[in-house]
Motif scaffolding. Structure first.
Motif, PDB file in Angstrom:
ATOM      1  N   SER A  69     -78.552 -62.913   1.817  1.00  0.00           N
ATOM      2  CA  SER A  69     -78.015 -64.137   2.015  1.00  0.00           C
ATOM      3  C   SER A  69     -76.847 -63.897   2.804  1.00  0.00           C
ATOM      4  O   SER A  69     -76.360 -62.775   3.206  1.00  0.00           O
ATOM      5  CB  SER A  69     -77.543 -65.067   1.073  1.00  0.00           C
ATOM      6  N   ASP A 125     -78.827 -73.183   6.849  1.00  0.00           N
ATOM      7  CA  ASP A 125     -77.906 -73.950   6.199  1.00  0.00           C
ATOM      8  C   ASP A 125     -77.515 -75.438   6.952  1.00  0.00           C
ATOM      9  O   ASP A 125     -77.604 -76.328   6.451  1.00  0.00           O
ATOM     10  CB  ASP A 125     -76.923 -73.301   5.365  1.00  0.00           C
ATOM     11  N   ARG A 173     -93.379 -66.039   0.696  1.00  0.00           N
ATOM     12  CA  ARG A 173     -92.348 -66.314  -0.490  1.00  0.00           C
ATOM     13  C   ARG A 173     -91.283 -67.292  -0.103  1.00  0.00           C
ATOM     14  O   ARG A 173     -91.580 -67.932   0.795  1.00  0.00           O
ATOM     15  CB  ARG A 173     -91.638 -64.810  -0.782  1.00  0.00           C
ATOM     16  N   THR A 174     -90.593 -67.215  -1.061  1.00  0.00           N
ATOM     17  CA  THR A 174     -89.508 -68.373  -1.100  1.00  0.00           C
ATOM     18  C   THR A 174     -88.032 -67.818  -0.932  1.00  0.00           C
ATOM     19  O   THR A 174     -87.919 -67.025  -1.978  1.00  0.00           O
ATOM     20  CB  THR A 174     -89.501 -69.586  -2.054  1.00  0.00           C
ATOM     21  N   HIS A 175     -87.397 -67.930   0.086  1.00  0.00           N
ATOM     22  CA  HIS A 175     -86.039 -67.448   0.108  1.00  0.00           C
ATOM     23  C   HIS A 175     -85.067 -68.130  -0.810  1.00  0.00           C
ATOM     24  O   HIS A 175     -84.701 -69.271  -0.422  1.00  0.00           O
ATOM     25  CB  HIS A 175     -85.366 -67.350   1.277  1.00  0.00           C
ATOM     26  N   ARG A 176     -84.942 -67.609  -2.217  1.00  0.00           N
ATOM     27  CA  ARG A 176     -84.180 -68.475  -3.231  1.00  0.00           C
ATOM     28  C   ARG A 176     -82.772 -68.977  -2.931  1.00  0.00           C
ATOM     29  O   ARG A 176     -82.610 -70.420  -3.018  1.00  0.00           O
ATOM     30  CB  ARG A 176     -84.116 -67.422  -4.467  1.00  0.00           C
ATOM     31  N   PRO A 177     -81.870 -68.284  -2.080  1.00  0.00           N
ATOM     32  CA  PRO A 177     -80.551 -69.012  -1.866  1.00  0.00           C
ATOM     33  C   PRO A 177     -80.690 -70.212  -1.137  1.00  0.00           C
ATOM     34  O   PRO A 177     -79.915 -71.155  -1.364  1.00  0.00           O
ATOM     35  CB  PRO A 177     -79.918 -67.783  -1.118  1.00  0.00           C
ATOM     36  N   SER A 178     -81.621 -70.345   0.119  1.00  0.00           N
ATOM     37  CA  SER A 178     -81.530 -71.357   0.876  1.00  0.00           C
ATOM     38  C   SER A 178     -82.943 -72.189   0.552  1.00  0.00           C
ATOM     39  O   SER A 178     -82.808 -73.266   1.140  1.00  0.00           O
ATOM     40  CB  SER A 178     -81.969 -70.758   2.451  1.00  0.00           C
ATOM     41  N   GLY A 179     -83.775 -71.826  -0.199  1.00  0.00           N
ATOM     42  CA  GLY A 179     -85.165 -72.443  -0.537  1.00  0.00           C
ATOM     43  C   GLY A 179     -85.966 -72.555   0.679  1.00  0.00           C
ATOM     44  O   GLY A 179     -87.088 -73.398   0.599  1.00  0.00           O
TER      45      GLY A 179
END
Length: 409
Positions: A2, A11, A35-41
């Motif tokens: 991130s 963002d 996949r999914t980038h967790r911090p940004s979704g």
């Protein structure tokens, strides 16, 4: 993973309801993986490099070498000749065009934004965009040269085929116009965004107590990657020595936070100078919670860089309410366009005497120091916030797509 300009873009656009899809080429997968980038979704695709690139890697240990000597280092005879032939071609082979096109269609992307237009992957993205009738944009994050004659031939055509180019530095904007004759309307000067809400004003007393810094100390901080010449750390060390000599009775503290290739050189330089009040955290910190105490404890932020694309570190410091003393590297005069009115003092690159004098001016005048700190925070809020940059990005991407008359996939 991130932070940085890339996730700032995500963002900023998300705040306006515009989704983004991350696409990365990596040797860690053998087939496309979503996949999914967790911090940004944000959705994140990992694509394998092409088979041709993998074959080229067997003969070319350093496919992104900047020159022939580096590419053929340690090789002899036929292997050296083959590496020399493959060097200009290999970077073009890494990006898988058909896999990328499949992702763009599946995710129904309306535009493609590429990191760095002075890279072969940008030229490949232009080709993919042309086939899909998809507008291609690109950013500038510091890359301003080519590795080969092939790039020089292809790049001009690719830049003129792009829907738009996003730069933060006015110096780079002028370079594009002068070197490539890119029309002014295709270039947007948009700063890299910073989520100001994640950089609130901190508690100075608490930070100093945490770090063991006295309330009466006069504290200067720097953070980033340790590259002695590029980041101007030799200038900062010399300026600090001059400052200490001029103010022997002051409790002066210099906080250095960062690591990098030149860490051994910096360590040797500090040992040779035997400066007082220097504390070096020899780690490259990306976690805001670990960086914040050092910024919150400081009075002034030092930015002595000689070479930059568009620096993020000084903007982070400004968001924390710190005034800057900054060398006039690329991007600095854009960040501090009005100098002290925007919260900082700009000095000539490589000039340790002037840098030391600017530090002394702020450290010896706490009222001025606080005043410039307030201005720095205001500048960060008005010019670098997600809402400001997001609106600029959304407008430029939309206008570029319309001007290119491209369809949405």
């Amino acid at each position: 993973m991130s932070g940085g300009w890339l996730f700032g873009y995500i963002d900023a656009l998300a705040a306006l309801g515009v989704g983004a899809v991350l696409v990365c080429v990596t040797g860690r997968v053998d087939e496309p993986v979503r996949r999914t980038h967790r911090p940004s979704g944000a959705p994140m695709w990992l694509l394998p490099a092409t088979g041709l690139y993998r074959l080229a890697r067997r003969a070319l240990p350093t496919p992104y070498a900047w020159d022939r000597a580096s590419a053929t280092n340690g090789l002899r005879g036929i292997r050296a000749g083959l590496a020399a032939v493959l060097r200009p071609v290999a970077p073009y082979l890494s990006t898988p065009p058909w896999a990328l096109a499949t992702v763009l269609r599946r995710e129904r992307c309306f535009a493609l934004l590429c990191q760095e237009y002075e890279e072969p992957r940008f030229d490949v993205c232009i080709a993919v965009g042309s086939i899909l009738r998809l507008p291609v944009f690109a950013t500038f994050q510091g890359g301003d040269r080519q590795r080969s004659g092939l790039e020089r031939i292809v790049r001009r055509r690719a830049l003129h085929a792009a829907a738009g180019l996003i730069v933060a530095s006015s110096v780079e904007k002028e370079r594009l116009r002068r070197r490539y004759q890119v029309p002014t309307g295709r270039i947007a000067q948009i700063f890299n965004p910073l989520d100001i809400d994640r950089w609130p004003l901190g508690d100075r007393a608490a930070a100093r107590a945490q770090l063991g810094v006295s309330d009466s100390a006069k504290v200067v901080v720097w953070h980033g990657r340790v590259e002695l010449y590029r980041k101007g750390l030799d200038v900062l060390v010399e300026a600090w020595e001059l400052l200490g000599t001029a103010h022997p009775d002051d409790d002066l503290q210099l906080l250095l936070v960062g690591n990098g290739a030149d860490a051994p050189k910096l360590r040797a330089l500090l040992a040779d100078r035997r400066l007082r009040g220097v504390r070096w955290v020899d780690s490259y910190l990306t976690d805001r919670s670990r960086i914040r105490p050092y910024l919150d404890a400081a009075d002034v932020y030092a930015f002595p860089s000689r070479l930059e694309g568009f620096p993020v570190a000084p903007v982070e410091a400004m968001a924390c309410g710190l005034p800057l003393v900054a060398a006039d590297a690329a991007g600095v005069n854009d960040i501090l366009a009005l100098g002290e009115e925007h919260g900082g003092i700009v000095v000539r690159r490589g000039d340790a005497v002037t840098f030391a004098a600017a530090l002394a001016r702020l450290l010896q005048d706490q009222s001025l120091c606080r005043q410039l700190g307030v201005r720095a925070r205001a500048r960060a809020e008005s010019a670098f916030s997600l809402s400001t940059v997001g609106s600029q990005l959304q407008g430029f991407l939309a206008d570029g797509a319309v001007n290119k008359k491209c369809r949405t996939i």
